[in-house]
Design a protein around this motif. Structure first.
Motif, PDB file in Angstrom:
ATOM      1  N   PRO A  14       0.896  -1.119   0.113  1.00 51.71           N
ATOM      2  CA  PRO A  14      -0.023  -0.127   0.060  1.00 51.71           C
ATOM      3  C   PRO A  14       1.074   1.334  -0.142  1.00 51.71           C
ATOM      4  O   PRO A  14       2.043   1.167   0.553  1.00 51.71           O
ATOM      5  N   LEU A  15       0.248   2.367  -0.381  1.00 50.88           N
ATOM      6  CA  LEU A  15       0.929   3.611  -0.459  1.00 50.88           C
ATOM      7  C   LEU A  15       0.816   4.156   0.770  1.00 50.88           C
ATOM      8  O   LEU A  15       0.094   4.042   1.384  1.00 50.88           O
ATOM      9  N   PRO A  16       1.929   5.000   1.197  1.00 54.26           N
ATOM     10  CA  PRO A  16       1.911   5.661   2.552  1.00 54.26           C
ATOM     11  C   PRO A  16       0.863   6.715   2.577  1.00 54.26           C
ATOM     12  O   PRO A  16       0.642   7.457   1.469  1.00 54.26           O
TER      13      PRO A  16
END
Length: 66
Positions: A62-64
């Motif tokens: 997942p993207l931060p």
């Protein structure tokens, strides 16, 4: 022995290398050929020996959040 390309019929593919009676050729159509005592054959692709096994699954990171 005629070394005409079986794919496009080009009469004189370029010699890439030779090992005994076997000659490896490259045609103007981009195909690789093997010329041997039995004729001329197209090279279909790479051997499966050196090919790494494809991944069975991919894990998404997942993207931060920011």
């Amino acid at each position: 022995m005629s070394a005409a390309c079986p794919s496009c019929s080009w009469p004189s593919p370029m010699l890439v290398s030779a090992h005994g009676a076997v000659r490896y050729l490259r045609c103007v159509c981009g195909r690789f050929l093997v010329s041997h005592g039995g004729g001329v054959d197209l090279v279909s692709g790479r051997s499966a020996c050196g090919t790494p096994k494809a991944a069975e699954h991919l894990e998404l990171i997942p993207l931060p959040e920011g």
